[in-house]
Design a protein around this motif. Structure first.
Motif, PDB file in Angstrom:
ATOM      1  N   GLU A 232      53.197 -16.055  55.257  1.00 27.68           N
ATOM      2  CA  GLU A 232      52.069 -16.308  54.256  1.00 27.68           C
ATOM      3  C   GLU A 232      51.259 -16.635  53.543  1.00 27.68           C
ATOM      4  N   ALA A 233      50.856 -17.050  52.713  1.00 31.42           N
ATOM      5  CA  ALA A 233      49.899 -17.279  52.138  1.00 31.42           C
ATOM      6  C   ALA A 233      48.981 -16.053  51.433  1.00 31.42           C
ATOM      7  N   THR A 234      48.999 -15.998  50.209  1.00 33.13           N
ATOM      8  CA  THR A 234      48.275 -14.891  49.228  1.00 33.13           C
ATOM      9  C   THR A 234      47.285 -15.712  48.611  1.00 33.13           C
ATOM     10  N   ILE A 235      46.200 -14.625  48.717  1.00 27.87           N
ATOM     11  CA  ILE A 235      44.652 -16.031  47.824  1.00 27.87           C
ATOM     12  C   ILE A 235      44.439 -14.491  47.372  1.00 27.87           C
ATOM     13  N   GLU A 236      44.308 -15.023  46.014  1.00 27.05           N
ATOM     14  CA  GLU A 236      43.705 -14.373  45.203  1.00 27.05           C
ATOM     15  C   GLU A 236      42.200 -14.795  44.350  1.00 27.05           C
ATOM     16  N   PRO A 237      41.605 -13.754  44.481  1.00 29.41           N
ATOM     17  CA  PRO A 237      40.074 -14.283  44.472  1.00 29.41           C
ATOM     18  C   PRO A 237      39.951 -14.520  42.727  1.00 29.41           C
ATOM     19  N   ARG A 238      39.038 -15.634  41.938  1.00 31.61           N
ATOM     20  CA  ARG A 238      38.933 -15.549  40.516  1.00 31.61           C
ATOM     21  C   ARG A 238      37.631 -15.721  40.156  1.00 31.61           C
ATOM     22  N   THR A 239      37.300 -15.821  38.772  1.00 34.71           N
ATOM     23  CA  THR A 239      36.171 -15.237  38.434  1.00 34.71           C
ATOM     24  C   THR A 239      35.156 -16.688  38.044  1.00 34.71           C
ATOM     25  N   PRO A 240      34.513 -17.427  38.755  1.00 35.27           N
ATOM     26  CA  PRO A 240      34.145 -19.527  38.366  1.00 35.27           C
ATOM     27  C   PRO A 240      32.753 -18.290  37.364  1.00 35.27           C
ATOM     28  N   LEU A 241      32.829 -19.828  36.606  1.00 41.64           N
ATOM     29  CA  LEU A 241      31.944 -19.773  35.964  1.00 41.64           C
ATOM     30  C   LEU A 241      30.542 -19.823  36.899  1.00 41.64           C
ATOM     31  N   ASP A 242      30.537 -20.923  37.454  1.00 38.95           N
ATOM     32  CA  ASP A 242      29.407 -21.137  38.212  1.00 38.95           C
ATOM     33  C   ASP A 242      29.625 -19.666  39.162  1.00 38.95           C
TER      34      ASP A 242
ATOM     35  N   THR B  18      28.041 -19.178  42.114  1.00 40.21           N
ATOM     36  CA  THR B  18      27.928 -19.728  43.844  1.00 40.21           C
ATOM     37  C   THR B  18      29.045 -20.593  44.489  1.00 40.21           C
ATOM     38  N   ARG B  19      30.415 -20.586  43.865  1.00 34.72           N
ATOM     39  CA  ARG B  19      31.067 -21.715  43.931  1.00 34.72           C
ATOM     40  C   ARG B  19      32.224 -20.654  43.955  1.00 34.72           C
ATOM     41  N   PRO B  20      32.572 -20.015  45.061  1.00 29.27           N
ATOM     42  CA  PRO B  20      33.856 -19.412  44.451  1.00 29.27           C
ATOM     43  C   PRO B  20      35.144 -20.254  44.490  1.00 29.27           C
ATOM     44  N   LEU B  21      36.009 -18.967  43.153  1.00 26.80           N
ATOM     45  CA  LEU B  21      37.740 -19.825  43.224  1.00 26.80           C
ATOM     46  C   LEU B  21      38.620 -18.948  43.800  1.00 26.80           C
ATOM     47  N   ALA B  22      39.724 -19.653  44.474  1.00 27.98           N
ATOM     48  CA  ALA B  22      40.330 -18.757  44.112  1.00 27.98           C
ATOM     49  C   ALA B  22      41.870 -19.552  44.071  1.00 27.98           C
ATOM     50  N   ARG B  23      42.700 -18.591  43.493  1.00 31.58           N
ATOM     51  CA  ARG B  23      44.752 -19.187  43.408  1.00 31.58           C
ATOM     52  C   ARG B  23      44.699 -18.990  44.841  1.00 31.58           C
ATOM     53  N   VAL B  24      45.993 -20.276  45.942  1.00 31.35           N
ATOM     54  CA  VAL B  24      46.017 -19.521  46.963  1.00 31.35           C
ATOM     55  C   VAL B  24      48.169 -20.309  46.909  1.00 31.35           C
ATOM     56  N   THR B  25      48.572 -18.975  47.511  1.00 29.05           N
ATOM     57  CA  THR B  25      49.509 -19.225  46.528  1.00 29.05           C
ATOM     58  C   THR B  25      50.806 -19.012  48.618  1.00 29.05           C
ATOM     59  N   ALA B  26      51.824 -20.093  49.000  1.00 25.58           N
ATOM     60  CA  ALA B  26      52.240 -19.415  49.700  1.00 25.58           C
ATOM     61  C   ALA B  26      53.824 -19.358  49.503  1.00 25.58           C
ATOM     62  N   GLU B  27      54.712 -18.453  50.659  1.00 29.84           N
ATOM     63  CA  GLU B  27      56.205 -19.080  50.154  1.00 29.84           C
ATOM     64  C   GLU B  27      56.605 -19.781  50.636  1.00 29.84           C
ATOM     65  N   PRO B  28      57.799 -19.368  50.443  1.00 27.39           N
ATOM     66  CA  PRO B  28      58.747 -21.240  49.935  1.00 27.39           C
ATOM     67  C   PRO B  28      58.606 -21.314  51.756  1.00 27.39           C
ATOM     68  N   GLY B  29      59.323 -22.168  51.883  1.00 28.41           N
ATOM     69  CA  GLY B  29      59.326 -22.944  53.738  1.00 28.41           C
ATOM     70  C   GLY B  29      57.657 -22.462  54.456  1.00 28.41           C
ATOM     71  N   ALA B  30      57.357 -21.928  54.342  1.00 28.93           N
ATOM     72  CA  ALA B  30      55.912 -21.677  54.730  1.00 28.93           C
ATOM     73  C   ALA B  30      54.945 -23.050  55.230  1.00 28.93           C
ATOM     74  N   GLY B  31      54.616 -22.768  56.675  1.00 26.79           N
ATOM     75  CA  GLY B  31      53.678 -23.837  56.492  1.00 26.79           C
ATOM     76  C   GLY B  31      54.390 -25.000  57.663  1.00 26.79           C
ATOM     77  N   THR B  32      54.027 -26.064  57.591  1.00 23.18           N
ATOM     78  CA  THR B  32      54.512 -27.296  58.293  1.00 23.18           C
ATOM     79  C   THR B  32      53.981 -28.818  57.782  1.00 23.18           C
ATOM     80  N   ARG B  33      55.313 -29.748  57.702  1.00 25.54           N
ATOM     81  CA  ARG B  33      54.858 -30.882  56.973  1.00 25.54           C
ATOM     82  C   ARG B  33      54.163 -31.656  57.778  1.00 25.54           C
ATOM     83  N   LEU B  34      53.296 -32.361  56.867  1.00 15.03           N
ATOM     84  CA  LEU B  34      52.552 -32.793  57.973  1.00 15.03           C
ATOM     85  C   LEU B  34      52.585 -34.376  56.894  1.00 15.03           C
ATOM     86  N   ALA B  35      53.433 -34.443  55.926  1.00 20.12           N
ATOM     87  CA  ALA B  35      53.933 -36.039  55.015  1.00 20.12           C
ATOM     88  C   ALA B  35      55.052 -35.715  54.434  1.00 20.12           C
TER      89      ALA B  35
END
Length: 189
Positions: free
Chosen positions: A2-12, A14-31
Motif C-alpha cells: 500500500e501507499a500512504t498519503i500524508e496531506p501537507r499544508t501548502p503556501l498556495d 489552491t494546490r494541495p500537496l501530499a507526501r506519498v510513501t510506498a512500502e518497499p517492493g510495492a507497485g509494478t516496475r515500469l522501467a
C-alpha cells in the motif's frame, strides 16, 4: 503493498500537496533505473518550462490589475497612476513582463520542438519568470495600497501562487547554476 498519503499544508491553498510513501517492493516496475531517471528528467523539464508560462500569465494579470487600479484610484484630485514614481515602477514591471513573455515562449517552443537546447532555455525561463511573477505580485499588493493588504482583496492569492511557483522546481539559484553549466560559463576562481 500500500501507499500512504500524508496531506501537507501548502503556501498556495489552491494546490494541495501530499507526501506519498510506498512500502518497499510495492507497485509494478515500469522501467529500469536509467529509463526511469530519464523519464523523470523529461517530466520535470516539461513542468518547469510550462510553469514559466503560468508565471508569465500571473505577472501579466497582476500588472493589468495594478494599472487599472492606479487609473481609477485618486489622491490629491489626480489618479495615483499619474504620479511619476508609480509610473516608473509600473514601466519597469512592464519591461520585466515583456522579457518574461519572450523567455516563456522560447521555453514552450523548445519543449514542443524537442530542441537540444531545451534544458538551457527552460532554465533561463525559470530563473527569469519566477522572479518576475513574484515582483509583479508584490507590486500588485503594494500599489493597491491599504486594500491590497487585506484578505478581502485577491492580491495576496497572487503573491502566494507566485511564491509557491518560485520554488516548485527549485530555487532561482539552482536554475542559474544550471544556466552556468549548460552555457559553459566558468565559475569564479
Amino acid at each position: 503493498g500500500e501507499a500512504t498519503i500524508e496531506p501537507r499544508t501548502p503556501l498556495d491553498l489552491t494546490r494541495p500537496l501530499a507526501r506519498v510513501t510506498a512500502e518497499p517492493g510495492a507497485g509494478t516496475r515500469l522501467a529500469g533505473p536509467d529509463a526511469a531517471r530519464a523519464a523523470v528528467r523529461r517530466g520535470l523539464l516539461a513542468g518547469a518550462g510550462l510553469l514559466a508560462s503560468e508565471q508569465l500569465g500571473l505577472a501579466e494579470r497582476c500588472l493589468e490589475d495594478t494599472v487599472r487600479y492606479t487609473r481609477e484610484r485618486h489622491q490629491f484630485n489626480r489618479p495615483v497612476g499619474s504620479f511619476q514614481a508609480l509610473k516608473h515602477r509600473m514601466a519597469r514591471l512592464w519591461l520585466d513582463v515583456v522579457g518574461a513573455r519572450a523567455v516563456a515562449r522560447a521555453a514552450a517552443d523548445a519543449l514542443a520542438q524537442g530542441a537540444p537546447d531545451a534544458p538551457l532555455t527552460v532554465a533561463v525561463a525559470q530563473a527569469y519568470c519566477s522572479g518576475v511573477a513574484v515582483r509583479a505580485a508584490e507590486e500588485c499588493v503594494q500599489l493597491h495600497g491599504g486594500i491590497g493588504m487585506t484578505w478581502e482583496h485577491p492580491a495576496h492569492l497572487a503573491l502566494k501562487r507566485a511564491k509557491a511557483d518560485q520554488i516548485a522546481f527549485g530555487p532561482e539559484g539552482r536554475h542559474q547554476d544550471a544556466i552556468a553549466a549548460l552555457a559553459d560559463l566558468p565559475a569564479p576562481v
